[in-house]
Motif scaffolding. Structure first.
Motif, PDB file in Angstrom:
ATOM      1  N   ARG A 243       0.837  -1.207   0.000  1.00  0.00           N
ATOM      2  CA  ARG A 243       0.000   0.000   0.000  1.00  0.00           C
ATOM      3  C   ARG A 243       0.873   1.260   0.000  1.00  0.00           C
ATOM      4  NH1 ARG A 243      -5.292   1.160   0.872  1.00  0.00           N
ATOM      5  NH2 ARG A 243      -5.783   3.242   1.685  1.00  0.00           N
ATOM      6  N   LEU A 244       1.973   1.207   0.767  1.00  0.00           N
ATOM      7  CA  LEU A 244       2.884   2.351   0.815  1.00  0.00           C
ATOM      8  C   LEU A 244       3.757   2.440  -0.440  1.00  0.00           C
ATOM      9  CD1 LEU A 244       4.010   2.048   4.550  1.00  0.00           C
ATOM     10  CD2 LEU A 244       2.506   3.798   3.591  1.00  0.00           C
ATOM     11  N   ARG A 245       4.082   1.298  -1.026  1.00  0.00           N
ATOM     12  CA  ARG A 245       4.934   1.233  -2.217  1.00  0.00           C
ATOM     13  C   ARG A 245       4.272   0.331  -3.264  1.00  0.00           C
ATOM     14  NH1 ARG A 245      10.512   1.837  -1.435  1.00  0.00           N
ATOM     15  NH2 ARG A 245      10.887   3.648  -0.119  1.00  0.00           N
ATOM     16  N   PRO A 246       3.273   0.817  -3.980  1.00  0.00           N
ATOM     17  CA  PRO A 246       2.550  -0.027  -4.938  1.00  0.00           C
ATOM     18  C   PRO A 246       3.443  -0.646  -6.004  1.00  0.00           C
ATOM     19  CG  PRO A 246       1.373   2.041  -4.559  1.00  0.00           C
ATOM     20  CD  PRO A 246       2.709   2.177  -3.896  1.00  0.00           C
ATOM     21  N   GLU A 247       4.570  -0.019  -6.307  1.00  0.00           N
ATOM     22  CA  GLU A 247       5.453  -0.545  -7.348  1.00  0.00           C
ATOM     23  C   GLU A 247       6.072  -1.887  -6.970  1.00  0.00           C
ATOM     24  OE1 GLU A 247       8.075   2.258  -4.841  1.00  0.00           O
ATOM     25  OE2 GLU A 247       5.992   2.182  -5.570  1.00  0.00           O
ATOM     26  N   LEU A 248       6.070  -2.223  -5.676  1.00  0.00           N
ATOM     27  CA  LEU A 248       6.613  -3.516  -5.269  1.00  0.00           C
ATOM     28  C   LEU A 248       5.781  -4.675  -5.810  1.00  0.00           C
ATOM     29  CD1 LEU A 248       7.629  -2.829  -1.549  1.00  0.00           C
ATOM     30  CD2 LEU A 248       9.051  -2.718  -3.602  1.00  0.00           C
ATOM     31  N   ALA A 249       4.478  -4.427  -6.031  1.00  0.00           N
ATOM     32  CA  ALA A 249       3.631  -5.466  -6.619  1.00  0.00           C
ATOM     33  C   ALA A 249       4.113  -5.819  -8.025  1.00  0.00           C
ATOM     34  CB  ALA A 249       2.178  -5.009  -6.652  1.00  0.00           C
ATOM     35  N   ASP A 250       4.605  -4.820  -8.750  1.00  0.00           N
ATOM     36  CA  ASP A 250       5.129  -5.073 -10.097  1.00  0.00           C
ATOM     37  C   ASP A 250       6.381  -5.940 -10.035  1.00  0.00           C
ATOM     38  OD1 ASP A 250       3.103  -3.496 -11.156  1.00  0.00           O
ATOM     39  OD2 ASP A 250       4.317  -1.661 -11.069  1.00  0.00           O
ATOM     40  N   VAL A 251       7.208  -5.712  -9.014  1.00  0.00           N
ATOM     41  CA  VAL A 251       8.429  -6.503  -8.860  1.00  0.00           C
ATOM     42  C   VAL A 251       8.076  -7.956  -8.547  1.00  0.00           C
ATOM     43  CG1 VAL A 251      10.576  -6.769  -7.561  1.00  0.00           C
ATOM     44  CG2 VAL A 251       9.710  -4.473  -8.078  1.00  0.00           C
ATOM     45  N   LEU A 252       7.114  -8.150  -7.658  1.00  0.00           N
ATOM     46  CA  LEU A 252       6.671  -9.504  -7.341  1.00  0.00           C
ATOM     47  C   LEU A 252       6.121 -10.206  -8.582  1.00  0.00           C
ATOM     48  CD1 LEU A 252       4.932  -8.751  -3.938  1.00  0.00           C
ATOM     49  CD2 LEU A 252       6.828 -10.339  -4.232  1.00  0.00           C
ATOM     50  N   ILE A 264       8.206 -12.720  -1.965  1.00  0.00           N
ATOM     51  CA  ILE A 264       7.702 -12.163  -0.711  1.00  0.00           C
ATOM     52  C   ILE A 264       8.465 -10.884  -0.401  1.00  0.00           C
ATOM     53  CG2 ILE A 264       9.336 -13.446   0.753  1.00  0.00           C
ATOM     54  CD1 ILE A 264       7.023 -13.841   2.764  1.00  0.00           C
ATOM     55  N   VAL A 265       7.781  -9.910   0.183  1.00  0.00           N
ATOM     56  CA  VAL A 265       8.463  -8.742   0.721  1.00  0.00           C
ATOM     57  C   VAL A 265       9.184  -9.187   1.984  1.00  0.00           C
ATOM     58  CG1 VAL A 265       8.161  -6.465   1.761  1.00  0.00           C
ATOM     59  CG2 VAL A 265       6.823  -7.102  -0.257  1.00  0.00           C
ATOM     60  N   SER A 266      10.475  -8.877   2.099  1.00  0.00           N
ATOM     61  CA  SER A 266      11.253  -9.301   3.257  1.00  0.00           C
ATOM     62  C   SER A 266      11.020  -8.347   4.428  1.00  0.00           C
ATOM     63  CB  SER A 266      12.743  -9.336   2.923  1.00  0.00           C
ATOM     64  OG  SER A 266      13.491  -9.765   4.049  1.00  0.00           O
ATOM     65  N   GLY A 267      10.552  -8.884   5.528  1.00  0.00           N
ATOM     66  CA  GLY A 267      10.328  -8.060   6.714  1.00  0.00           C
ATOM     67  C   GLY A 267       9.384  -6.914   6.421  1.00  0.00           C
ATOM     68  N   SER A 268       9.791  -5.707   6.789  1.00  0.00           N
ATOM     69  CA  SER A 268       8.963  -4.525   6.537  1.00  0.00           C
ATOM     70  C   SER A 268       9.241  -3.909   5.174  1.00  0.00           C
ATOM     71  CB  SER A 268       9.196  -3.489   7.646  1.00  0.00           C
ATOM     72  OG  SER A 268      10.563  -3.160   7.742  1.00  0.00           O
ATOM     73  N   GLY A 269      10.084  -4.582   4.360  1.00  0.00           N
ATOM     74  CA  GLY A 269      10.356  -4.097   3.007  1.00  0.00           C
ATOM     75  C   GLY A 269      11.374  -2.970   2.996  1.00  0.00           C
ATOM     76  N   PRO A 270      11.686  -2.516   1.773  1.00  0.00           N
ATOM     77  CA  PRO A 270      11.060  -2.835   0.492  1.00  0.00           C
ATOM     78  C   PRO A 270      11.752  -3.942  -0.315  1.00  0.00           C
ATOM     79  CG  PRO A 270      12.462  -0.937   0.199  1.00  0.00           C
ATOM     80  CD  PRO A 270      12.591  -1.348   1.652  1.00  0.00           C
ATOM     81  N   VAL A 287      19.086 -12.583 -14.272  1.00  0.00           N
ATOM     82  CA  VAL A 287      19.276 -11.991 -15.593  1.00  0.00           C
ATOM     83  C   VAL A 287      18.013 -11.250 -16.030  1.00  0.00           C
ATOM     84  CG1 VAL A 287      19.588 -12.524 -18.050  1.00  0.00           C
ATOM     85  CG2 VAL A 287      21.060 -13.613 -16.344  1.00  0.00           C
ATOM     86  N   ALA A 288      16.843 -11.850 -15.799  1.00  0.00           N
ATOM     87  CA  ALA A 288      15.578 -11.222 -16.184  1.00  0.00           C
ATOM     88  C   ALA A 288      15.343  -9.929 -15.411  1.00  0.00           C
ATOM     89  CB  ALA A 288      14.420 -12.191 -15.949  1.00  0.00           C
ATOM     90  N   LEU A 289      15.652  -9.930 -14.117  1.00  0.00           N
ATOM     91  CA  LEU A 289      15.477  -8.717 -13.321  1.00  0.00           C
ATOM     92  C   LEU A 289      16.427  -7.619 -13.787  1.00  0.00           C
ATOM     93  CD1 LEU A 289      15.045 -10.020  -9.650  1.00  0.00           C
ATOM     94  CD2 LEU A 289      13.285  -9.516 -11.344  1.00  0.00           C
ATOM     95  N   SER A 290      17.671  -7.994 -14.048  1.00  0.00           N
ATOM     96  CA  SER A 290      18.661  -7.014 -14.508  1.00  0.00           C
ATOM     97  C   SER A 290      18.250  -6.419 -15.846  1.00  0.00           C
ATOM     98  CB  SER A 290      20.043  -7.664 -14.618  1.00  0.00           C
ATOM     99  OG  SER A 290      20.490  -8.098 -13.348  1.00  0.00           O
TER     100      SER A 290
END
Length: 311
Positions: A243-252, A264-270, A287-290
């Protein structure tokens, strides 16, 4: 009798952590929460070198931006060194040089790793030879994640996360970590969790007064089975972090469409931790993330806690 005082610098390495499971209890009267978590120490390390000195000081280098870190008496590693000196009656000081690789305010316990490493390094440097149980007690006073950084491996944490029970984990798990450019405030994420629970009180299960770790998580860790673990990754702080960082959903989503078994978001993130089935899959995932412009690291777990290493 303590060990001899070291005249040469002492180097200690301490790991970052992933919470593969994190259940957060209801808010207590003091504003804090009880938690039940399954920690795994991973091969992204902080290196702390302790030099003999009259006073207490700390400096930083590393692969992350360290410009925002305090270097005065409020720094957690300095507080750890001072706490050990008080506990043992040591009259000297220490100059700490810290090479940081765990993201700052990233949900991976980097500051806690620094504190744990400082305790081990100063104990070796000063020859105070404090028993492990006493070091763990000092660690718990410094922060909820500090005892686990000292212990390492895989463990269940309860109360604030600092009451630890070692957990069996067979083999190695392969993770790819996706980093953010900016950290997150842990208190802000917990506040957002409380607001989320209040907002959706009619639709979600009430928070537990005594949270516990899902036994399926323990079974997956004991079996060393990444697919089984992927099915039970869980973090109560993930929804407020998203909710605080909606862009993390795109990373997941990117991670899971690029071959991760789960994310999974690690701990309190990000920081986002993506679980891979094996080393080859982890390489392909990184490689895909990079290729998508994300900073990432490939790590394994579990690994040992804070320990003296040779230069």
């Amino acid at each position: 009798m303590g060990a001899p005082v070291a005249h040469e610098p002492v180097r200690v390495r301490a790991p970052g952590k992933i919470n593969v499971f994190l259940s957060v209890g209801e808010v207590r009267d003091d504003g804090y929460h009880d938690v039940a978590t399954a920690y795994q120490a991973v091969s992204l390390y902080e290196d702390v070198v302790a030099h003999p000195d009259d006073g207490f000081s700390v400096s930083f280098t590393g692969s992350v931006d360290v410009s925002s870190l305090p270097t005065d008496a409020s720094n957690l590693a300095v507080r750890a060194a001072r706490a050990l000196a008080r506990r043992t009656g040591h009259r000297g000081g220490v100059r700490l040089e810290i090479e940081k690789n765990v993201p700052i305010a990233g949900g991976m316990g980097g500051g806690s790793a620094d504190a744990a490493a400082a305790l081990v390094a100063c104990d070796a440097l000063w020859g105070t030879a404090l028993p492990k149980e006493q070091l763990l007690k000092l660690a718990a006073r410094l922060g909820a994640d500090v005892p686990f950084a000292l212990m390492g491996g895989t463990a269940i944490g309860t109360d604030r996360g600092d009451r630890l029970s070692p957990a069996l984990a067979r083999g190695s798990f392969h993770w790819v970590l996706a980093f953010s450019d900016h950290g997150m405030s842990t208190p802000a994420v917990y506040t957002a969790l409380d607001a989320h629970r209040e907002r959706y009180a009619a639709d979600i299960r009430p928070a537990s007064s005594a949270p516990s770790v899902d036994p399926h998580v323990l079974h997956a860790l004991r079996a060393g089975d990444p697919e089984m673990l992927a099915d039970c990754l869980s973090n109560d702080l993930q929804a407020p972090a998203l909710r605080l960082r909606p862009e993390l959903a795109d990373v997941l989503e990117l991670g899971e469409t690029s071959g991760a078994l789960a994310g999974i978001v690690s701990g309190s993130g990000p920081t986002v931790a993506l679980l891979a089935s094996d080393v080859e899959s982890a390489i392909d995932l990184q490689v895909a993330l990079s290729a998508s412009g994300l900073r990432s690291a490939r790590v394994t777990g579990p690994v040992a806690g804070a320990r003296v290493v040779a230069d």
